[in-house]
Write a protein that holds these residues in place. Structure first.
Motif, PDB file in Angstrom:
ATOM      1  N   TYR A  33       0.843  -1.199   0.000  1.00 52.56           N
ATOM      2  CA  TYR A  33       0.000   0.000   0.000  1.00 52.56           C
ATOM      3  C   TYR A  33       0.877   1.248   0.000  1.00 52.56           C
ATOM      4  CZ  TYR A  33      -2.888  -3.590   2.270  1.00 52.56           C
ATOM      5  OH  TYR A  33      -3.550  -4.759   2.594  1.00 52.56           O
ATOM      6  N   TYR A  35       0.408   5.324   1.215  1.00 46.30           N
ATOM      7  CA  TYR A  35      -0.397   6.321   1.879  1.00 46.30           C
ATOM      8  C   TYR A  35       0.304   7.675   1.819  1.00 46.30           C
ATOM      9  CZ  TYR A  35      -3.056   2.569   4.168  1.00 46.30           C
ATOM     10  OH  TYR A  35      -3.846   1.475   4.439  1.00 46.30           O
ATOM     11  N   GLN A  41      -4.539  15.295   9.136  1.00 46.25           N
ATOM     12  CA  GLN A  41      -5.483  14.611   8.247  1.00 46.25           C
ATOM     13  C   GLN A  41      -5.371  13.103   8.309  1.00 46.25           C
ATOM     14  OE1 GLN A  41      -6.214  16.057   4.277  1.00 46.25           O
ATOM     15  NE2 GLN A  41      -5.111  17.969   4.692  1.00 46.25           N
ATOM     16  N   GLY A  42      -4.553  12.575   9.156  1.00 46.67           N
ATOM     17  CA  GLY A  42      -4.407  11.135   9.167  1.00 46.67           C
ATOM     18  C   GLY A  42      -3.741  10.640   7.896  1.00 46.67           C
ATOM     19  N   LEU A  43      -4.006   9.397   7.555  1.00 48.62           N
ATOM     20  CA  LEU A  43      -3.410   8.777   6.376  1.00 48.62           C
ATOM     21  C   LEU A  43      -4.481   8.583   5.308  1.00 48.62           C
ATOM     22  CD1 LEU A  43      -1.362   8.003   8.698  1.00 48.62           C
ATOM     23  CD2 LEU A  43      -0.868   5.974   7.332  1.00 48.62           C
ATOM     24  N   LEU A  45      -5.188   6.771   1.484  1.00 49.02           N
ATOM     25  CA  LEU A  45      -4.693   5.719   0.607  1.00 49.02           C
ATOM     26  C   LEU A  45      -4.558   6.217  -0.826  1.00 49.02           C
ATOM     27  CD1 LEU A  45      -3.982   2.678   0.426  1.00 49.02           C
ATOM     28  CD2 LEU A  45      -6.390   2.272  -0.117  1.00 49.02           C
ATOM     29  N   TYR A  48      -3.021   0.648  -3.937  1.00 45.87           N
ATOM     30  CA  TYR A  48      -2.733  -0.589  -3.244  1.00 45.87           C
ATOM     31  C   TYR A  48      -2.622  -1.724  -4.255  1.00 45.87           C
ATOM     32  CZ  TYR A  48      -7.815  -1.253  -3.656  1.00 45.87           C
ATOM     33  OH  TYR A  48      -9.089  -1.363  -4.129  1.00 45.87           O
ATOM     34  N   SER A  97      -4.392  -9.333   1.880  1.00 43.09           N
ATOM     35  CA  SER A  97      -5.471  -8.385   2.137  1.00 43.09           C
ATOM     36  C   SER A  97      -6.848  -9.019   2.040  1.00 43.09           C
ATOM     37  CB  SER A  97      -5.380  -7.205   1.180  1.00 43.09           C
ATOM     38  OG  SER A  97      -5.503  -7.651  -0.156  1.00 43.09           O
ATOM     39  N   PRO A 100      -9.001 -11.279   6.304  1.00 46.95           N
ATOM     40  CA  PRO A 100      -8.968 -10.399   7.477  1.00 46.95           C
ATOM     41  C   PRO A 100      -8.681 -11.189   8.745  1.00 46.95           C
ATOM     42  CG  PRO A 100     -11.230 -10.847   6.796  1.00 46.95           C
ATOM     43  CD  PRO A 100     -10.340 -11.492   5.787  1.00 46.95           C
ATOM     44  N   GLN A 104      -1.552  -4.322   8.719  1.00 49.50           N
ATOM     45  CA  GLN A 104      -0.596  -3.637   7.861  1.00 49.50           C
ATOM     46  C   GLN A 104       0.597  -3.171   8.676  1.00 49.50           C
ATOM     47  OE1 GLN A 104      -2.363  -0.603   5.354  1.00 49.50           O
ATOM     48  NE2 GLN A 104      -4.167  -1.861   4.931  1.00 49.50           N
TER      49      GLN A 104
ATOM     50  N   ARG B  94     -11.611  -1.191   9.835  1.00 50.77           N
ATOM     51  CA  ARG B  94     -12.052  -1.777   8.587  1.00 50.77           C
ATOM     52  C   ARG B  94     -13.183  -2.731   8.918  1.00 50.77           C
ATOM     53  NH1 ARG B  94      -8.820  -6.663   6.031  1.00 50.77           N
ATOM     54  NH2 ARG B  94     -10.982  -7.141   5.578  1.00 50.77           N
ATOM     55  N   TYR B 100     -11.653  -4.114   2.412  1.00 46.10           N
ATOM     56  CA  TYR B 100     -10.574  -4.388   3.351  1.00 46.10           C
ATOM     57  C   TYR B 100      -9.731  -3.151   3.637  1.00 46.10           C
ATOM     58  CZ  TYR B 100      -7.902  -4.205  -0.887  1.00 46.10           C
ATOM     59  OH  TYR B 100      -7.363  -3.781  -2.048  1.00 46.10           O
ATOM     60  N   LYS B 101     -10.083  -2.025   3.017  1.00 42.78           N
ATOM     61  CA  LYS B 101      -9.259  -0.834   3.215  1.00 42.78           C
ATOM     62  C   LYS B 101      -9.394  -0.300   4.625  1.00 42.78           C
ATOM     63  CE  LYS B 101     -11.028   1.307  -0.322  1.00 42.78           C
ATOM     64  NZ  LYS B 101     -11.312   2.384  -1.303  1.00 42.78           N
ATOM     65  N   LEU B 102      -8.253   0.112   5.176  1.00 39.71           N
ATOM     66  CA  LEU B 102      -8.231   0.735   6.490  1.00 39.71           C
ATOM     67  C   LEU B 102      -8.602   2.206   6.392  1.00 39.71           C
ATOM     68  CD1 LEU B 102      -5.051  -0.445   8.435  1.00 39.71           C
ATOM     69  CD2 LEU B 102      -7.430  -0.868   9.023  1.00 39.71           C
ATOM     70  N   PHE B 104      -8.311   5.658   8.656  1.00 38.59           N
ATOM     71  CA  PHE B 104      -7.578   6.166   9.806  1.00 38.59           C
ATOM     72  C   PHE B 104      -8.236   7.422  10.364  1.00 38.59           C
ATOM     73  CE2 PHE B 104      -3.613   3.766   9.973  1.00 38.59           C
ATOM     74  CZ  PHE B 104      -3.623   3.121   8.752  1.00 38.59           C
TER      75      PHE B 104
END
Lengths: 115, 114
Positions: A33, A35, A41-43, A45, A48, A97, A100, A104, B94, B100-102, B104
């Motif tokens: 992935y 990011y 703002q956090g992360l 994506l 991926y 991925s 589950p 990560q 998730r 499956y994407k995280l 945040f």
């Protein structure tokens, strides 16, 4: 940071230039992935890849491109079309991925600055 | 769509005091929840995750987190904070099925004073 390496640690880009950020993992993980991290703002994506020779756009893919020719490598190119590329870029990988809860694990990051 | 809220931008505590970092989430179905820590100019380090079962999850460096389904919360806790716990903490979620994407949260900066 485990077995994920990112290079370079710091990168400076002039406007109009494409730059490529490296991400390598020796964890034998299938998924990788990219990011982007901006303050407060956090992360978010960017792209991926669940498996070699396959990748999908994330939430903010415009102005970026990737390739996944080898399992251990997932380079990110920041193109001149990305209007605000200054940020901290983080690469991550996970075992699978599709199974589950797939944890990560992150590399140390590359800080990109546009001059 | 899934989302995470970390209502406090900053948390300040004295060394030796309990530390709590709050996280609430929104997701379809059952969640998988994660906490990560980030030190300056470094990548994220995995602390712990909730999958199912016991609502109290224990993780690295003495941290634990409590899952509360009715309040859709997953607060991170440490009984006695250390100066070295000063860092940026991220909660992520998730769904257990499907995407499956995280996702945040924006992060909470923890400062532990000596």
């Amino acid at each position: 940071d485990g077995g994920i390496t990112q290079s370079p640690k710091y990168l400076f880009r002039k406007e109009g230039q494409n730059v490529t950020l490296s991400c390598e993992q020796n964890l034998n993980h299938d998924a990788m992935y990219w990011y982007r991290q901006d303050p407060g703002q956090g992360l978010r994506l960017i792209y991926y890849s669940q498996i070699v020779n396959d990748f999908q756009k994330g939430d903010i893919a415009e102005g970026y491109s990737v390739s996944r020719e080898k399992k251990e490598s997932f380079p990110l190119t920041v193109t001149s079309a990305q209007k605000n590329p200054t940020a901290f870029y983080l690469c991550a990988s996970s075992i699978d991925s599709s199974v589950p809860p797939d944890t990560q694990y992150f590399g140390p990051g590359t800080r990109l600055t546009v001059l | 769509a899934q989302s995470v809220a970390q209502p406090e931008d900053q948390v300040n505590v004295a060394e030796g005091n309990p530390l709590t970092v709050k996280c609430t989430y929104s997701v379809s179905g059952n969640p998988y929840l994660f906490w990560y820590v980030q030190y300056p100019n470094r990548g994220l380090q995995f602390l712990l995750k909730y999958i199912t079962g016991d609502n109290l999850v224990k993780g690295s460096y003495g941290f634990e987190a409590e899952f509360n389904k009715s309040q859709t919360s997953f607060h991170l806790k440490k009984p006695s904070a250390l100066v070295s716990d000063s860092a940026l903490y991220f909660c992520a979620v998730r769904p257990s099925r499907g995407d499956y994407k995280l996702s945040f949260g924006a992060g909470t900066t923890v400062t532990v004073r000596a």
